[in-house]
Motif scaffolding. Sequence first.
Motif, PDB file in Angstrom:
ATOM      1  N   ALA A 121      -0.753  26.227  26.981  1.00 27.98           N
ATOM      2  CA  ALA A 121      -1.785  27.128  27.483  1.00 27.98           C
ATOM      3  C   ALA A 121      -1.339  27.699  28.826  1.00 27.98           C
ATOM      4  O   ALA A 121      -0.661  27.018  29.597  1.00 27.98           O
ATOM      5  N   ASP A 122      -1.736  28.945  29.067  1.00 30.98           N
ATOM      6  CA  ASP A 122      -1.438  29.570  30.352  1.00 30.98           C
ATOM      7  C   ASP A 122      -2.262  28.836  31.429  1.00 30.98           C
ATOM      8  O   ASP A 122      -3.388  28.425  31.169  1.00 30.98           O
ATOM      9  N   TYR A 123      -1.683  28.640  32.586  1.00 30.09           N
ATOM     10  CA  TYR A 123      -2.433  27.896  33.598  1.00 30.09           C
ATOM     11  C   TYR A 123      -2.169  28.418  34.997  1.00 30.09           C
ATOM     12  O   TYR A 123      -1.175  29.100  35.246  1.00 30.09           O
ATOM     13  N   ARG A 124      -3.099  28.085  35.889  1.00 31.94           N
ATOM     14  CA  ARG A 124      -2.847  28.331  37.315  1.00 31.94           C
ATOM     15  C   ARG A 124      -3.422  27.158  38.111  1.00 31.94           C
ATOM     16  O   ARG A 124      -4.296  26.421  37.605  1.00 31.94           O
ATOM     17  N   ILE A 125      -2.886  26.999  39.296  1.00 31.15           N
ATOM     18  CA  ILE A 125      -3.333  25.904  40.161  1.00 31.15           C
ATOM     19  C   ILE A 125      -3.991  26.522  41.391  1.00 31.15           C
ATOM     20  O   ILE A 125      -3.408  27.405  42.032  1.00 31.15           O
ATOM     21  N   GLY A 140     -19.704  27.102  31.371  1.00 24.47           N
ATOM     22  CA  GLY A 140     -19.536  26.768  29.946  1.00 24.47           C
ATOM     23  C   GLY A 140     -18.292  25.954  29.664  1.00 24.47           C
ATOM     24  O   GLY A 140     -18.069  25.516  28.535  1.00 24.47           O
ATOM     25  N   GLY A 141     -17.449  25.744  30.683  1.00 24.24           N
ATOM     26  CA  GLY A 141     -16.154  25.102  30.435  1.00 24.24           C
ATOM     27  C   GLY A 141     -16.244  23.585  30.365  1.00 24.24           C
ATOM     28  O   GLY A 141     -17.228  22.994  30.796  1.00 24.24           O
ATOM     29  N   LYS A 142     -15.204  23.005  29.789  1.00 26.51           N
ATOM     30  CA  LYS A 142     -15.126  21.536  29.782  1.00 26.51           C
ATOM     31  C   LYS A 142     -14.268  21.113  30.964  1.00 26.51           C
ATOM     32  O   LYS A 142     -13.113  21.556  31.082  1.00 26.51           O
ATOM     33  N   VAL A 143     -14.837  20.266  31.801  1.00 31.32           N
ATOM     34  CA  VAL A 143     -14.194  19.972  33.082  1.00 31.32           C
ATOM     35  C   VAL A 143     -13.843  18.482  33.190  1.00 31.32           C
ATOM     36  O   VAL A 143     -14.689  17.621  32.936  1.00 31.32           O
ATOM     37  N   VAL A 160      -7.872  16.539  24.531  1.00 29.67           N
ATOM     38  CA  VAL A 160      -9.086  17.337  24.342  1.00 29.67           C
ATOM     39  C   VAL A 160      -8.658  18.803  24.425  1.00 29.67           C
ATOM     40  O   VAL A 160      -8.607  19.385  25.501  1.00 29.67           O
ATOM     41  N   PRO A 161      -8.317  19.402  23.256  1.00 28.27           N
ATOM     42  CA  PRO A 161      -7.693  20.728  23.291  1.00 28.27           C
ATOM     43  C   PRO A 161      -8.501  21.776  24.046  1.00 28.27           C
ATOM     44  O   PRO A 161      -7.922  22.645  24.689  1.00 28.27           O
ATOM     45  N   ASP A 162      -9.839  21.700  23.998  1.00 33.41           N
ATOM     46  CA  ASP A 162     -10.562  22.796  24.647  1.00 33.41           C
ATOM     47  C   ASP A 162     -10.953  22.501  26.094  1.00 33.41           C
ATOM     48  O   ASP A 162     -11.685  23.276  26.692  1.00 33.41           O
ATOM     49  N   SER A 189      -4.896  26.446  22.892  1.00 37.15           N
ATOM     50  CA  SER A 189      -5.874  26.910  21.909  1.00 37.15           C
ATOM     51  C   SER A 189      -6.062  28.409  22.150  1.00 37.15           C
ATOM     52  O   SER A 189      -5.645  28.936  23.199  1.00 37.15           O
ATOM     53  N   GLN A 190      -6.666  29.068  21.179  1.00 39.02           N
ATOM     54  CA  GLN A 190      -6.754  30.538  21.167  1.00 39.02           C
ATOM     55  C   GLN A 190      -7.169  31.132  22.524  1.00 39.02           C
ATOM     56  O   GLN A 190      -8.276  30.868  23.001  1.00 39.02           O
ATOM     57  N   GLY A 191      -6.282  31.898  23.114  1.00 38.53           N
ATOM     58  CA  GLY A 191      -6.604  32.660  24.323  1.00 38.53           C
ATOM     59  C   GLY A 191      -6.964  31.830  25.542  1.00 38.53           C
ATOM     60  O   GLY A 191      -7.580  32.317  26.483  1.00 38.53           O
ATOM     61  N   LYS A 192      -6.582  30.538  25.494  1.00 40.17           N
ATOM     62  CA  LYS A 192      -7.025  29.645  26.574  1.00 40.17           C
ATOM     63  C   LYS A 192      -6.266  29.910  27.879  1.00 40.17           C
ATOM     64  O   LYS A 192      -5.048  30.064  27.871  1.00 40.17           O
TER      65      LYS A 192
END
Lengths: 457, 447
Positions: free
Chosen positions: A241-245, A329-332, A390-392, A419-422
């Motif tokens: 997944a694309d990420y930033r810090i 709405g995100g899972k944190v 936990v993929p999402d 996961s899709q577009g994450k």
Amino acid sequence: MTEKSSGGILEYRNGLLVLSGFSGRVPQYFVRDERIQAYSSPAFRYSEAVSELEGVDDRVFPEREKIELSDVEGLRSYQKEAVRQWASNSSRGIVVLPTAAGKTHIGLAAISRLKCPTLVVAPTIELVRQWRERISMMFSVEVGMLGGGEKEIQPLTVSTYDSAYLMAEKLGNRFRFLLVDEVHHLASEQFMQIATMFASPYRLGLTATLERTDRLHESLQLPMGGKLFEMGYEELSDYLADYRIVRIPVDLSIEEQIEYDENRRKFLSYLRKHRFAMRGPWDFERFIMSSWTPEGREALVAWRRAREIAFSSRTKIENVRYVLSRHPGGKVLIFSEDTDTAYLLSREFLFPAITYLTPAKERKEYLDMFRSGEVRALSASRVLDEGIDVPDASVAIVISGSGSSRQFRQRLGRVLRPSQGKKSVLYEIVAKGTSEFRTSARRRKGVPDRTSVSTEG
Amino acid sequence: MFQTELLSVRRVKGKVVPSFLWPDSSDHAAIVIGLFQESTGIRRSEIERKVRNVETQYSNHKAVRGLAELMTRKCYFESPSKLDARSVRRFLFTRAIKTPLNEESRKKMLAAAAEHFATTVEDVDNAIYGDKESEAILRDIEKVKPEKLCLEYNREMVETILMKAVSMSVQVETGWRDFLRVVKRLGLMFSVEQEGDGVGSVTVDGPLTMHQNTMRYGERFAKLFRHIYAGDSWKIEAKVRLKRSGSSEVLSFYLDSGSSDLFPAVERYSEPMPSFQWVESWEPQPVVNGQKVYFPDLSVKIGDKTYLVDISRPVYSGMNSERDPLLREKGIPWVTVYALDQGEKPVKGAVNLSMPIRWESLYFALQREIPGGVKHRNKEIKNSLLDREIPQAELEEIRQAVEERFPDPDLITEYLESRGYVPSRILPVLGYRIRWKGLSMEIRKKG
């Protein structure tokens, strides 16, 4: 000219290979044990022993058991290559891939390839359960489990490190394939006995972070087969997944800062007075060892208090509130270094905390609730640093941590399952004006630099 | 045993010397006891904080912490709330799917929980982690005198040192048998050094010791200490591995019965053994053969002959297969029986029994396996056992006792086992039959 050998029995007893009645040259890793009037060797030498002890009656493993298992499909190209290299290395060796790159899939492919009794060892009960579910789903078989109050043995069994260590004497000749997840943990003195007391001829170690600061990972070479495949984050960016810090520097409150400075001063003046330089873990251990005097004790207590203040500053809690409000709405996942902060967050925001104190059943319940979306946030001390899947989950908050880049990579990995577009984000909340600032810079060296600094916090 | 960090020792010229507390001169214990006595009604985490404060005032802070650890074990703690913490958490966490981001919404959720559990908001707040050890409230403490607490501390310190042992050599004047039984049961190995016609000392270690200086067996060595110091005259010499600046060193540890007064009085453990007519002795004399001393576990009478039985473990099978013929050649009627752990492979050509050993099974196995022993079919054995072993009067007494307990299978089984009988064997002879329904036993009268 080699000496002619004949007869003899090779058996497995309590973590050892026991060779009796053999007339011929005995390999040098066997030692004459007068207590049992026979030769013995650590069990991990089994493969070598059977090839070198010509004509020996090999009674180490029960009858060869073949398990019907389906093939594992859908391996990515680098996963196929990892399995190929491992198989051509006599099915021994260590594969190093970043978290979320699909190490479990490689493990499953290895199990399917060998089709023999297999023990999968993982460090936490969550990971062990995860392996059990994945194996069971992939091959539609009953999977045994050791640990977390369960003790069921099947041809395919999963185990915690602790259970495998405790039961090594009895189980060391039950599984021809030993698969060790997060294999860097195996390099500790205690857990290394899993590697040495099992006779399993086939071995696979999986990890994202093989190297240890104490260099003990080098000791895995002999019993596990050494590192044979490695890829990093940058090489696998297409699969993660694309990420930033985002780094959020926060000020301590005035009271906290005064108390912090006071304690820090006590600690540092002790170090200066006794000429301690803190260059690594050994120096810190030296300091702890010296703290038996009242003065040293006071310095240690001061160090602990300063750390507590930096870890669970009230302003950090307020910043967690801010981040949570940005991701309704995100899972944190919120990571802390200590259990107190994990519980503090749980009480404050009424979501579950998972620490080493959480009973196994409840841990599972909370993780299931998190996966299903019944709860949307979890706070955790170090126990969830590794492996949970936990993929999402797309937001991680590091409220406190060590300077270990390994720990930081593992924590980041928790939100990189694709996961899709994450688009994932890891927030690192760091107390300004404390030693935590330097600690944070140290740990981020282990991942590609995609850091921005928030000024909103 | 304490955690390693509480290990308080000095290292002197390759030796490790424990820092004991002398009951008549140490004031640490009285202070720690006082601290706990003043703490009833407060949280455990708060007590721990108080202990940390006291620690900084004494040079031997480890002693303070060790004593506090012992005191904690004597405490009765209670949750701060009567509510079931897990139910409260589940209620709150599932309702807080939209995370409460301000104090008002948090209070609303706590109020909803208070209503649900018919209690106050404060009680709910206390209950959220009321099952955490650190939250528990001290209610009561077992009474202990400072002198006794010091002795307990000393014993724990020795056990903590032995946790780090890689091997241990032991001398005791009496009670070898019980000591060695415990050694075998713990899966340890031993070798005996002879002194004159008797036992000099026994070195205890584990199977892996040959290959590495492992501390794997340390916990088992520590468990042996209470068996050792219960005797009048004893001596321990252990090799102990301790860490120092990232590496470890092996030091020697010595202790003998001159120190007995430093530990709490303990009765010598002696395993109660059942009484059977076919067992001549549970403590036969050791057998000396040349330079070696062997300890049979029991002597039995099979037919008109007496046999010495050694209950061994499969790891010793190599040694035993060389020892046993030598002993028999000397006319010593020696029989080795292997006790197998779950899943352990039996030793070929020997008597193998599962642990824990059922003594009746041992008798039957010996009858079958002893060279020249009586060979029976199962049914004949059962009847011959009863005919020969149980006098008519005793048989009648058992019959009557079973009749009184009939038809309760638990009472009957408990009674028969307490008398040393296997219910499934003796009941048919007494005129009963057993039926199994799943795991439940039903006892019915025949006919």
